[in-house]
Scaffold this motif. Structure first.
Motif, PDB file in Angstrom:
ATOM      1  N   ARG A   1       0.874  -1.164   0.000  1.00  0.00           N
ATOM      2  CA  ARG A   1       0.000   0.000   0.000  1.00  0.00           C
ATOM      3  C   ARG A   1       0.921   1.228   0.000  1.00  0.00           C
ATOM      4  O   ARG A   1       1.742   1.388   0.909  1.00  0.00           O
ATOM      5  N   ILE A   2       0.797   2.033  -1.051  1.00  0.00           N
ATOM      6  CA  ILE A   2       1.761   3.120  -1.236  1.00  0.00           C
ATOM      7  C   ILE A   2       1.059   4.476  -1.267  1.00  0.00           C
ATOM      8  O   ILE A   2       0.086   4.667  -2.006  1.00  0.00           O
ATOM      9  N   LEU A   3       1.555   5.372  -0.427  1.00  0.00           N
ATOM     10  CA  LEU A   3       1.016   6.731  -0.393  1.00  0.00           C
ATOM     11  C   LEU A   3       1.855   7.627  -1.305  1.00  0.00           C
ATOM     12  O   LEU A   3       3.073   7.684  -1.178  1.00  0.00           O
ATOM     13  N   ILE A   4       1.164   8.298  -2.246  1.00  0.00           N
ATOM     14  CA  ILE A   4       1.861   9.217  -3.146  1.00  0.00           C
ATOM     15  C   ILE A   4       1.423  10.633  -2.806  1.00  0.00           C
ATOM     16  O   ILE A   4       0.223  10.933  -2.828  1.00  0.00           O
ATOM     17  N   ALA A   5       2.384  11.488  -2.443  1.00  0.00           N
ATOM     18  CA  ALA A   5       2.039  12.869  -2.121  1.00  0.00           C
ATOM     19  C   ALA A   5       2.791  13.790  -3.076  1.00  0.00           C
ATOM     20  O   ALA A   5       4.018  13.875  -3.033  1.00  0.00           O
ATOM     21  N   ASP A   6       2.027  14.445  -3.964  1.00  0.00           N
ATOM     22  CA  ASP A   6       2.629  15.362  -4.937  1.00  0.00           C
ATOM     23  C   ASP A   6       1.587  16.422  -5.255  1.00  0.00           C
ATOM     24  O   ASP A   6       0.414  16.099  -5.461  1.00  0.00           O
TER      25      ASP A   6
ATOM     26  N   LEU B   1      -3.611   8.729  -2.788  1.00  0.00           N
ATOM     27  CA  LEU B   1      -3.078   9.982  -3.340  1.00  0.00           C
ATOM     28  C   LEU B   1      -3.312  11.155  -2.397  1.00  0.00           C
ATOM     29  O   LEU B   1      -4.395  11.305  -1.833  1.00  0.00           O
ATOM     30  N   ALA B   2      -2.285  11.987  -2.232  1.00  0.00           N
ATOM     31  CA  ALA B   2      -2.426  13.214  -1.445  1.00  0.00           C
ATOM     32  C   ALA B   2      -1.864  14.373  -2.262  1.00  0.00           C
ATOM     33  O   ALA B   2      -0.859  14.228  -2.949  1.00  0.00           O
ATOM     34  N   ALA B   3      -2.532  15.542  -2.168  1.00  0.00           N
ATOM     35  CA  ALA B   3      -2.140  16.676  -2.997  1.00  0.00           C
ATOM     36  C   ALA B   3      -1.269  17.677  -2.243  1.00  0.00           C
ATOM     37  O   ALA B   3      -0.706  18.592  -2.836  1.00  0.00           O
ATOM     38  N   ASN B   4      -1.158  17.510  -0.924  1.00  0.00           N
ATOM     39  CA  ASN B   4      -0.255  18.387  -0.157  1.00  0.00           C
ATOM     40  C   ASN B   4       0.201  17.673   1.106  1.00  0.00           C
ATOM     41  O   ASN B   4      -0.270  16.571   1.419  1.00  0.00           O
ATOM     42  N   GLY B   5       1.083  18.307   1.853  1.00  0.00           N
ATOM     43  CA  GLY B   5       1.699  17.665   3.013  1.00  0.00           C
ATOM     44  C   GLY B   5       0.709  17.334   4.107  1.00  0.00           C
ATOM     45  O   GLY B   5       0.745  16.244   4.693  1.00  0.00           O
ATOM     46  N   GLU B   6      -0.186  18.276   4.356  1.00  0.00           N
ATOM     47  CA  GLU B   6      -1.143  18.072   5.428  1.00  0.00           C
ATOM     48  C   GLU B   6      -2.034  16.861   5.147  1.00  0.00           C
ATOM     49  O   GLU B   6      -2.267  16.023   6.017  1.00  0.00           O
ATOM     50  N   GLU B   7      -2.474  16.811   3.868  1.00  0.00           N
ATOM     51  CA  GLU B   7      -3.320  15.693   3.465  1.00  0.00           C
ATOM     52  C   GLU B   7      -2.541  14.372   3.567  1.00  0.00           C
ATOM     53  O   GLU B   7      -3.078  13.330   3.961  1.00  0.00           O
ATOM     54  N   ALA B   8      -1.253  14.447   3.230  1.00  0.00           N
ATOM     55  CA  ALA B   8      -0.411  13.249   3.289  1.00  0.00           C
ATOM     56  C   ALA B   8      -0.381  12.686   4.710  1.00  0.00           C
ATOM     57  O   ALA B   8      -0.532  11.479   4.926  1.00  0.00           O
ATOM     58  N   ILE B   9      -0.220  13.567   5.700  1.00  0.00           N
ATOM     59  CA  ILE B   9      -0.168  13.104   7.098  1.00  0.00           C
ATOM     60  C   ILE B   9      -1.510  12.495   7.515  1.00  0.00           C
ATOM     61  O   ILE B   9      -1.560  11.421   8.126  1.00  0.00           O
ATOM     62  N   ARG B  10      -2.580  13.190   7.150  1.00  0.00           N
ATOM     63  CA  ARG B  10      -3.909  12.701   7.531  1.00  0.00           C
ATOM     64  C   ARG B  10      -4.162  11.317   6.913  1.00  0.00           C
ATOM     65  O   ARG B  10      -4.569  10.380   7.602  1.00  0.00           O
ATOM     66  N   LEU B  11      -3.844  11.184   5.609  1.00  0.00           N
ATOM     67  CA  LEU B  11      -4.089   9.912   4.932  1.00  0.00           C
ATOM     68  C   LEU B  11      -3.143   8.822   5.435  1.00  0.00           C
ATOM     69  O   LEU B  11      -3.488   7.641   5.436  1.00  0.00           O
ATOM     70  N   PHE B  12      -1.970   9.234   5.868  1.00  0.00           N
ATOM     71  CA  PHE B  12      -1.032   8.239   6.395  1.00  0.00           C
ATOM     72  C   PHE B  12      -1.642   7.528   7.604  1.00  0.00           C
ATOM     73  O   PHE B  12      -1.668   6.301   7.675  1.00  0.00           O
ATOM     74  N   TRP B  13      -2.140   8.319   8.560  1.00  0.00           N
ATOM     75  CA  TRP B  13      -2.672   7.692   9.778  1.00  0.00           C
ATOM     76  C   TRP B  13      -3.965   6.952   9.499  1.00  0.00           C
ATOM     77  O   TRP B  13      -4.302   5.999  10.197  1.00  0.00           O
TER      78      TRP B  13
END
Lengths: 115, 559
Positions: free
Chosen positions: B6-11, B33-45
């Motif tokens: 499961r791979i998170l892509i943040a760009d 997929l995440a479009a910014n850093g904040e979203e990346a952290i939220r989706l990570f958890w």
């Protein structure tokens, strides 16, 4: 001439990778690039070189992935000028970059009509 | 093995994101997929991905901050972070790795390289999971082993009112050991040991040490015998370069006497309560487990201690505790505490001072401190050795006869085994010290005067003792005939029981009348033995020939 400005092989690979989504990719790339170019122009006018640098950096990244060699190199140069605080050079390069972008958009759209 | 991750892509760039997503999902991985850093952290958890592809320059929160935050919150879990970047300069790339990244992928993306990297990090993550599983398993095993270890090593009487101790382990197991046990005669054996090394390897040596210490102390063996046994055991089982520095203290609360063996540990301190002064004593012995049994010649410090005089013993972890500047705590700082602190807070003052000195850096060796006070016997009461078994069943009516031939007599001591059998009787366990002395006295008479026909008169000349023992050794080594028979019986009575011990030998008999009549004030070994025999035996007599002696002991003692 066009083979030096756009890497056809990259585009062919993307096409086989994305299949039906390829047209979406081109539409998204063009929309995004237009938006960044606007951002870049406004930043240069406002003499805000750090925003200009970010926009140029983003254009460099996406154009590189799309195989737009010339566009990529011009964005790279723009980023360097902005980083070095050379406002006049940024101003001088801006129309060149826009011209290249418009040419690229035309090429890509043409690719969708005549694959 | 399922290689799908499961791979998170943040760009923040949508077209880049789209290309990446296509490459990654074509390889059979699940994409978030995440479009910014904040979203990346939220989706990570929310999704707990196995791998993160993270753009360096993003709005709202850039990739470097995302990596830092995730790393700080993911203490144990290993989630590889691959930075996506078109940055080229070495400084920027180094920054990515410093912030917690594991690798980077430069733009424009190369499909082949991306595939290879995902595969490599998948393998690494799998290895990490295996490592963690091993680690958890190891910790569980250590906890179980620790429980067993604590039962063996810390089963003594460290909770006595006159003992203070502190062990601060660096890991689950501690290379330092503190043991205390009452002797059958009311005295106390105390031991602080510091094995070379830390953790499990160091703690393992403490197991046989503790077994010997508690076993022999409870059976009434003297300190020197316990030390000798520990030394030869450790010498036999420890690898070269591993040994045990230690301090062994034998306290006699009646005679206000301390006998101390100190080997390899820092100087110990005796704090004199009345004068408020300290005396220090230096180690004069090699650590335990270094010398072969025949080379081991313990030297002792004999000390008279008034009530409330207190001995302080520590491992070198305290002396060598280091502060942030790398300085040692040192013996000077330690001894200064005795001048500055109130008497009743000495122990805690030392610990507080060391903790404060070490500060944030934390100790890098086991810190162990032990103190013991001389007190009146009434403070401690008599030892409660019987209680450990907690039952009154066991052997009650039995007899044994043990015949030892010349080859056995040459070099075997049957007494601990015989004592073991005798002290299986609940009521006799508390007397094991006295019983041992009794057996030893009668057995050595039978051996030396009976089987070996040695005359006590030999002892009275100037170098009599050494001549006597040299002759004893010589005769023993060539012994080809003679025997000793040890007969023991025990029978229960209404309350308690009666024990009869007879030791007879093949000798001509010796002048036991002289032995029995010898002046009780004689301070030699035999004199003390006789006093003791007189103290615990109800009856004690030789046969007319003088080659068989019987001692009768009734418990509970009416004397």
């Amino acid at each position: 001439m066009s083979s030096a400005r756009v890497d056809r092989q990259v585009l062919t690979e993307l096409q086989s990778l994305l299949e039906d989504d390829f047209s979406d990719l081109i539409a998204i790339f063009i929309r995004d690039a237009q938006h960044r170019l606007e951002q870049l122009r406004a930043a240069i006018t406002a003499q805000d070189l750090s925003t200009a640098r970010m926009s140029a950096h983003s254009l460099k990244g996406s154009s590189g992935n799309m195989g737009c060699v010339e566009f990529n190199q011009l964005s790279d140069q723009m980023e360097d000028y902005a980083k070095a605080g050379q406002l006049e050079r940024c101003e001088a390069l801006m129309p060149v970059l826009v011209q290249e972008a418009e040419w690229v958009f035309g090429e890509l759209n043409g690719l969708l009509i005549n694959p | 093995m399922n290689s799908s991750l499961r791979i998170l892509i943040a760009d923040d760039n949508e077209s880049d994101r789209m290309i990446l997503r296509s490459i990654v999902s074509k390889e059979g991985h699940e994409v978030i997929l995440a479009a910014n850093g904040e979203e990346a952290i939220r989706l990570f958890w929310e999704h707990r991905p196995d791998l993160i592809l993270l753009d360096v320059i993003m709005p709202i929160m850039d990739g470097l901050s995302v990596a830092k935050e995730l790393r700080s919150r993911l203490a144990e879990d290993y989630v590889p972070i691959v930075f996506l970047t078109s940055l080229q300069d070495p400084e920027s790339l180094a920054k990515c790795l410093d912030s917690g990244g594991d690798d980077f992928l430069s733009k424009p993306y190369n499909r082949v390289i991306l595939k290879a990297k995902i595969k490599a990090f998948g393998r690494m993550r799998l290895m990490h999971e295996k490592l963690q599983a091993h680690n958890r398993q190891m910790l569980i095993e250590q906890q179980v082993a620790k429980t067993i270890f604590d039962n063996v090593a810390h089963s003594g009487c460290l909770d006595l009112a006159n003992i203070s101790h502190s062990l601060s382990p660096l890991s689950v197991f501690n290379g330092d050991t503190v043991l205390a046990e009452r002797k059958p005669d009311g005295g106390l054996h105390l031991f602080l040991g510091d094995f070379t090394g830390h953790g499990l390897p160091a703690a393992i040596g403490a197991m046989p040490l503790a077994e010997i210490f508690y076993g022999m102390t409870a059976k009434g063996f003297a300190m020197e015998e316990v030390l000798r046994e520990i030394n030869s055991k450790l010498r036999g089982i420890l690898p070269v370069g591993v040994f045990c520095c230690g301090c062994f203290v034998e306290l006699n609360f009646y005679e206000k006497h301390a006998k101390i063996w100190l080997g390899g540990l820092p100087d110990i301190v005796c704090f004199r309560a009345e004068s408020q002064t300290i005396e220090t004593f230096r180690a004069s012995n090699l650590p335990l487990g270094v010398l072969d049994a025949h080379q081991f010649q313990p030297e002792f410090i004999n000390l008279t201690m008034a009530d409330n005089d207190e001995l302080f013993i520590w491992s070198d972890g305290i002396i060598e505790a280091r502060n942030e500047a790398g300085e040692f705590f040192g013996e000077d700082r330690l001894q200064a505490i005795f001048k500055q602190s109130a008497v009743d807070t000495l122990f805690s003052s030392i610990l507080t001072a060391v903790e404060r000195f070490v500060g944030e850096t934390g100790a890098d060796d086991d810190l162990t401190l032990l103190s013991v006070k001389m007190v009146d016997m009434d403070v401690l009461g008599l030892p409660d050795l019987e209680n450990k078994r907690g039952s009154l069943v066991g052997p009650q009516d039995w007899e044994l006869s043990y015949t030892l031939g010349p080859l056995t007599l040459r070099g075997f001591n049957p007494l601990p085994m015989v004592l073991n059998i005798i002290t299986e009787v609940e009521g006799l366990r508390g007397l094991s010290g006295q019983l041992y002395t009794l057996l030893a006295e009668l057995y050595s008479n039978a051996l030396e005067h009976g089987v070996l026909s040695l005359s006590s008169a030999l002892k009275s000349s100037t170098d009599g003792f050494s001549a006597y023992y040299a002759e004893r050794e010589r005769r023993l080594s060539v012994l080809t005939e003679g025997k000793i028979i040890i007969s023991v019986s025990h029978y229960p009575e209404a309350t308690g029981g009666v024990l009869e011990v007879t030791i007879s030998d093949s000798g001509q008999g010796f002048d036991h009348q002289l032995f029995l009549a010898r002046d009780v004030s004689d301070d030699g070994c035999s004199g003390r033995g006789l006093r003791l025999i007189d103290g615990i035996c109800e009856d004690f007599y030789y046969n007319p020939t003088g080659n068989a002696v019987t001692a009768l002991l009734r418990w509970p003692s009416s004397r």
